[in-house]
Design a protein around this motif. Structure first.
Motif, PDB file in Angstrom:
ATOM      1  N   MET A   1       0.835  -1.202   0.000  1.00 55.26           N
ATOM      2  CA  MET A   1       0.000   0.000   0.000  1.00 55.26           C
ATOM      3  C   MET A   1       0.871   1.255   0.000  1.00 55.26           C
ATOM      4  SD  MET A   1      -3.327   0.539   2.409  1.00 55.26           S
ATOM      5  CE  MET A   1      -2.669   1.818   3.449  1.00 55.26           C
ATOM      6  N   SER A   2       0.469   2.253  -0.770  1.00 56.05           N
ATOM      7  CA  SER A   2       1.331   3.437  -0.812  1.00 56.05           C
ATOM      8  C   SER A   2       1.168   4.298   0.450  1.00 56.05           C
ATOM      9  CB  SER A   2       1.052   4.245  -2.076  1.00 56.05           C
ATOM     10  OG  SER A   2      -0.311   4.484  -2.188  1.00 56.05           O
ATOM     11  N   ILE A   3       2.208   5.049   0.692  1.00 58.77           N
ATOM     12  CA  ILE A   3       2.210   5.954   1.852  1.00 58.77           C
ATOM     13  C   ILE A   3       2.282   7.376   1.314  1.00 58.77           C
ATOM     14  CG2 ILE A   3       3.543   6.677   3.885  1.00 58.77           C
ATOM     15  CD1 ILE A   3       4.507   3.834   4.186  1.00 58.77           C
ATOM     16  N   LEU A   4       1.297   8.175   1.669  1.00 60.69           N
ATOM     17  CA  LEU A   4       1.257   9.558   1.184  1.00 60.69           C
ATOM     18  C   LEU A   4       1.886  10.486   2.222  1.00 60.69           C
ATOM     19  CD1 LEU A   4      -2.377   9.488  -0.263  1.00 60.69           C
ATOM     20  CD2 LEU A   4      -0.234   8.924  -1.414  1.00 60.69           C
ATOM     21  N   VAL A   5       2.111  11.708   1.823  1.00 59.76           N
ATOM     22  CA  VAL A   5       2.813  12.641   2.732  1.00 59.76           C
ATOM     23  C   VAL A   5       2.047  12.852   4.035  1.00 59.76           C
ATOM     24  CG1 VAL A   5       1.847  14.785   1.741  1.00 59.76           C
ATOM     25  CG2 VAL A   5       4.108  14.805   2.806  1.00 59.76           C
ATOM     26  N   THR A   6       0.726  12.787   3.936  1.00 60.00           N
ATOM     27  CA  THR A   6      -0.062  12.883   5.163  1.00 60.00           C
ATOM     28  C   THR A   6      -1.381  12.151   4.984  1.00 60.00           C
ATOM     29  OG1 THR A   6      -0.750  14.335   6.947  1.00 60.00           O
ATOM     30  CG2 THR A   6      -1.233  15.101   4.725  1.00 60.00           C
ATOM     31  N   ARG A   7      -2.112  12.029   6.058  1.00 65.13           N
ATOM     32  CA  ARG A   7      -3.415  11.349   6.040  1.00 65.13           C
ATOM     33  C   ARG A   7      -4.224  12.003   7.150  1.00 65.13           C
ATOM     34  NH1 ARG A   7      -5.791   6.194   4.906  1.00 65.13           N
ATOM     35  NH2 ARG A   7      -6.809   5.318   6.712  1.00 65.13           N
ATOM     36  N   SER A   8      -5.408  12.459   6.795  1.00 64.72           N
ATOM     37  CA  SER A   8      -6.207  13.229   7.760  1.00 64.72           C
ATOM     38  C   SER A   8      -6.494  12.436   9.024  1.00 64.72           C
ATOM     39  CB  SER A   8      -7.561  13.599   7.154  1.00 64.72           C
ATOM     40  OG  SER A   8      -7.401  14.333   5.977  1.00 64.72           O
ATOM     41  N   SER A   9      -6.393  13.103  10.159  1.00 66.84           N
ATOM     42  CA  SER A   9      -6.867  12.521  11.419  1.00 66.84           C
ATOM     43  C   SER A   9      -8.382  12.680  11.456  1.00 66.84           C
ATOM     44  CB  SER A   9      -6.267  13.267  12.611  1.00 66.84           C
ATOM     45  OG  SER A   9      -4.906  12.973  12.718  1.00 66.84           O
ATOM     46  N   MET A  10      -9.066  11.616  11.842  1.00 67.65           N
ATOM     47  CA  MET A  10     -10.536  11.675  11.929  1.00 67.65           C
ATOM     48  C   MET A  10     -11.000  10.985  13.196  1.00 67.65           C
ATOM     49  SD  MET A  10     -11.550  10.750   7.991  1.00 67.65           S
ATOM     50  CE  MET A  10     -13.242  11.298   7.981  1.00 67.65           C
ATOM     51  N   PRO A  11     -12.102  11.462  13.782  1.00 63.77           N
ATOM     52  CA  PRO A  11     -12.654  10.776  14.956  1.00 63.77           C
ATOM     53  C   PRO A  11     -13.428   9.542  14.515  1.00 63.77           C
ATOM     54  CG  PRO A  11     -14.051  12.604  14.333  1.00 63.77           C
ATOM     55  CD  PRO A  11     -12.895  12.629  13.378  1.00 63.77           C
ATOM     56  N   ASP A  12     -13.870   8.721  15.466  1.00 60.53           N
ATOM     57  CA  ASP A  12     -14.764   7.607  15.120  1.00 60.53           C
ATOM     58  C   ASP A  12     -16.055   8.182  14.550  1.00 60.53           C
ATOM     59  OD1 ASP A  12     -13.060   5.711  15.987  1.00 60.53           O
ATOM     60  OD2 ASP A  12     -13.970   5.511  17.988  1.00 60.53           O
ATOM     61  N   ILE A  13     -16.645   7.441  13.630  1.00 59.62           N
ATOM     62  CA  ILE A  13     -17.863   7.952  12.988  1.00 59.62           C
ATOM     63  C   ILE A  13     -18.986   8.171  14.017  1.00 59.62           C
ATOM     64  CG2 ILE A  13     -18.641   5.636  12.229  1.00 59.62           C
ATOM     65  CD1 ILE A  13     -19.580   7.192   9.620  1.00 59.62           C
ATOM     66  N   GLU A  14     -19.064   7.290  15.034  1.00 62.13           N
ATOM     67  CA  GLU A  14     -20.131   7.444  16.050  1.00 62.13           C
ATOM     68  C   GLU A  14     -19.957   8.755  16.814  1.00 62.13           C
ATOM     69  OE1 GLU A  14     -18.210   4.627  15.899  1.00 62.13           O
ATOM     70  OE2 GLU A  14     -19.710   3.452  14.803  1.00 62.13           O
ATOM     71  N   ALA A 160       0.849  26.082  12.426  1.00 64.56           N
ATOM     72  CA  ALA A 160       1.342  26.199  13.813  1.00 64.56           C
ATOM     73  C   ALA A 160       0.263  25.972  14.871  1.00 64.56           C
ATOM     74  CB  ALA A 160       2.013  27.560  13.994  1.00 64.56           C
ATOM     75  N   PHE A 161      -0.768  25.204  14.537  1.00 59.36           N
ATOM     76  CA  PHE A 161      -1.839  24.956  15.499  1.00 59.36           C
ATOM     77  C   PHE A 161      -1.269  24.327  16.777  1.00 59.36           C
ATOM     78  CE2 PHE A 161      -5.278  22.666  17.518  1.00 59.36           C
ATOM     79  CZ  PHE A 161      -6.322  23.574  17.426  1.00 59.36           C
ATOM     80  N   GLY A 162      -1.532  24.970  17.900  1.00 56.74           N
ATOM     81  CA  GLY A 162      -1.130  24.403  19.199  1.00 56.74           C
ATOM     82  C   GLY A 162       0.308  24.661  19.594  1.00 56.74           C
ATOM     83  N   VAL A 163       1.082  25.306  18.718  1.00 52.70           N
ATOM     84  CA  VAL A 163       2.490  25.571  19.064  1.00 52.70           C
ATOM     85  C   VAL A 163       2.541  26.672  20.124  1.00 52.70           C
ATOM     86  CG1 VAL A 163       4.698  26.412  18.145  1.00 52.70           C
ATOM     87  CG2 VAL A 163       3.301  24.850  16.788  1.00 52.70           C
ATOM     88  N   LYS A 164       3.486  26.503  21.064  1.00 60.71           N
ATOM     89  CA  LYS A 164       3.667  27.540  22.094  1.00 60.71           C
ATOM     90  C   LYS A 164       5.109  28.010  22.102  1.00 60.71           C
ATOM     91  CE  LYS A 164       0.219  25.845  25.291  1.00 60.71           C
ATOM     92  NZ  LYS A 164       0.087  24.913  26.397  1.00 60.71           N
ATOM     93  N   TYR A 165       5.285  29.279  22.423  1.00 61.56           N
ATOM     94  CA  TYR A 165       6.629  29.837  22.592  1.00 61.56           C
ATOM     95  C   TYR A 165       6.722  30.414  23.999  1.00 61.56           C
ATOM     96  CZ  TYR A 165      10.678  32.862  21.938  1.00 61.56           C
ATOM     97  OH  TYR A 165      11.899  33.489  22.085  1.00 61.56           O
ATOM     98  N   LYS A 166       7.692  29.934  24.767  1.00 64.76           N
ATOM     99  CA  LYS A 166       7.839  30.321  26.179  1.00 64.76           C
ATOM    100  C   LYS A 166       6.513  30.125  26.920  1.00 64.76           C
ATOM    101  CE  LYS A 166      11.640  33.573  25.511  1.00 64.76           C
ATOM    102  NZ  LYS A 166      12.085  34.964  25.395  1.00 64.76           N
ATOM    103  N   HIS A 182      -7.347  22.818   7.482  1.00 69.36           N
ATOM    104  CA  HIS A 182      -7.546  21.967   6.304  1.00 69.36           C
ATOM    105  C   HIS A 182      -7.296  20.496   6.647  1.00 69.36           C
ATOM    106  CE1 HIS A 182      -6.396  20.120   2.393  1.00 69.36           C
ATOM    107  NE2 HIS A 182      -7.445  20.826   1.997  1.00 69.36           N
ATOM    108  N   ALA A 183      -7.895  19.615   5.863  1.00 68.67           N
ATOM    109  CA  ALA A 183      -7.777  18.159   6.077  1.00 68.67           C
ATOM    110  C   ALA A 183      -6.334  17.673   6.222  1.00 68.67           C
ATOM    111  CB  ALA A 183      -8.445  17.440   4.911  1.00 68.67           C
ATOM    112  N   THR A 184      -5.385  18.386   5.639  1.00 64.51           N
ATOM    113  CA  THR A 184      -3.985  17.946   5.682  1.00 64.51           C
ATOM    114  C   THR A 184      -3.228  18.443   6.911  1.00 64.51           C
ATOM    115  OG1 THR A 184      -3.413  19.868   4.355  1.00 64.51           O
ATOM    116  CG2 THR A 184      -3.761  17.812   3.160  1.00 64.51           C
ATOM    117  N   LYS A 185      -3.909  19.162   7.787  1.00 66.38           N
ATOM    118  CA  LYS A 185      -3.208  19.784   8.916  1.00 66.38           C
ATOM    119  C   LYS A 185      -3.272  18.918  10.184  1.00 66.38           C
ATOM    120  CE  LYS A 185      -2.061  23.578   6.739  1.00 66.38           C
ATOM    121  NZ  LYS A 185      -2.288  23.146   5.361  1.00 66.38           N
ATOM    122  N   VAL A 186      -2.433  19.258  11.142  1.00 69.89           N
ATOM    123  CA  VAL A 186      -2.390  18.563  12.441  1.00 69.89           C
ATOM    124  C   VAL A 186      -3.796  18.478  13.031  1.00 69.89           C
ATOM    125  CG1 VAL A 186      -1.570  18.805  14.831  1.00 69.89           C
ATOM    126  CG2 VAL A 186      -0.045  19.361  12.922  1.00 69.89           C
TER     127      VAL A 186
END
Ligand code: T4K
Length: 366
Positions: A1-14, A160-166, A182-186
């Motif tokens: 199976m191929s591996i793409l640069v990213t794959r969206s994180s998704m919750p359980d459908i329920e 930079a979602f969730g990144v903190k500085y100091k 977007h679907a490709t983001k953290v």
């Protein structure tokens, strides 16, 4: 199976079904409804920012963030980076402003503050840097320059979602910061984006811009568009936010595995986290020095692809070398050119198995 640069994180459908059930009951699907409001509050808490406005995507959020500061009417020049996704520059141009490209630092690929000042003219109105790959810009140096020249600073914090500085949420720096969902983001809401900001008067302006300029039931006082985040996407955001620490932890483990195998190889440079930064592991960029390593970036890209592993050349070409920009953009940015021709972002996502990371590394090292 191929591996793409990213794959969206998704919750359980329920879990998602539970979250959208009230939308089916109320029939209220968009226009800043109760799910939007709940999600907005959760985000403000998570990102530790004073204010946040949610949008249909990161690009429209950035366009409207620029517009809301009145920069479109003013016209003028904006200092920005050529080492980014093209959205950053398009957002500037679509606001009738002229991008002036500042070169980047070779260590973390963010805008080099030492090169900003020589680009400032009496037409400069703002600086739009990018926390590229989630690497944070030199926020203190940039703010100091902006204050001295009375310029707005709008961060493209798409990565930079969730990144903190100091210990401070990255969305607190500058006048405003745009996050992409977007679907490709953290962190994703399928499509989506937001603007974090401090100034309360900006809240109404952004709200009106993304909703046709509607000021009240019988008053339209500005020329806005339509860029609202709907209730279904907000529900996706609520679910994904519940799991964000799991997503980031899984990414951290994969990134640490890459570090283990690729961290000390001559001719390969991997990203190093800056001190005082809580990272989000958005991307895993690797710089290949073909002369030392023996293979160029493009050769590694091809050889991985032959084995079903689809890394990406984020961000190549540099924006000021793209067909649509190269003729009008005369600034010389040799480091951005060099980085964009040597860098590859390897697969990195929550579900990426450690064995797959090891396989990718062994192909590269072979
Ligand atoms: N500023 C910066 C610095 C940005 O990087 C971006 C977006 C923006 C502004 C604008 O924010 P948004 O308006 O997008 O919110 C992708 C994304 O579309 C784009 O959001 C992102 N940056 C950019 C860096 O990458 P592509 O053309 O590379 O995406 P695509 O379709 O090739 O997908 C890449 C991989 O992601 C696929 O191989 C598989 C995976 N994928 C993709 C989709 C669409 C999924 O797993 N699920 C999906 O639904 O642009």
């Amino acid at each position: 199976m191929s591996i793409l640069v990213t794959r969206s994180s998704m919750p359980d459908i329920e879990e998602y079904m539970d979250e959208i059930k009230p939308i089916f009951e109320s029939h209220w699907m968009t226009n800043m409804g109760p799910v939007y409001k709940k999600f907005q509050k959760l985000l403000i808490d998570y990102l530790q920012v004073p204010e946040m406005s949610l949008f249909v995507n990161g690009h429209m959020a950035l366009e409207m963030a620029i517009d809301a500061f009145g920069l479109k009417e003013k016209g003028g020049e904006v200092i920005t980076t050529p080492f980014t996704f093209v959205s950053t520059t398009h957002a500037i141009i679509r606001n009738n402003l002229k991008p002036v490209f500042c070169d980047i630092k070779s260590d973390d690929f963010t805008m080099d503050p030492e090169k900003i000042e020589s680009l400032i003219t009496n037409k400069t109105v703002a600086i739009i840097p990018v926390h590229v790959y989630g690497n944070i810009c030199d926020v203190e140096a940039i703010q100091e320059i902006a204050d001295r020249h009375n310029l707005k600073v709008i961060y493209d914090a798409a990565h930079a979602f969730g990144v903190k500085y100091k210990g401070i949420g990255i969305g607190n720096f500058g006048d405003a910061s745009m996050f992409s969902f977007h679907a490709t983001k953290v962190f994703n809401t399928i499509e989506g984006g937001s603007i974090a900001f401090k100034d309360k008067s900006y809240r109404t302006k952004l709200h009106e811009l993304k909703n046709f300029g509607i000021h009240g039931p019988e008053d339209v006082n500005g020329i806005g568009g339509n860029a609202k985040l709907d209730e279904f996407r907000a529900a996706m955001g609520i679910c994904n936010l519940r799991h964000i620490e799991e997503y980031i932890n899984a990414r951290r483990k994969a990134a640490q595995c890459y570090d283990k195998y690729l961290g000390d190889i001559p001719g390969i440079r991997v990203g190093r986290q800056r001190k005082n930064v809580t990272a989000n592991y958005a991307y895993y960029p690797v710089y290949f020095d073909g002369k030392v390593f023996g293979k160029t970036r493009d050769q590694v890209f091809e050889e991985l692809a032959e084995r079903g592993i689809f890394a990406r050349k984020y961000f190549y070409p540099a924006v000021n070398e793209m067909t649509c920009y190269k003729d009008g953009c005369l600034q010389n940015t040799p480091i951005a050119h060099n980085v964009s021709t040597h860098i590859l972002t390897l697969p990195l996502y929550e579900e990426l198995a450690i064995e797959d990371v090891e396989r990718i590394c062994s192909i590269i090292l072979r």
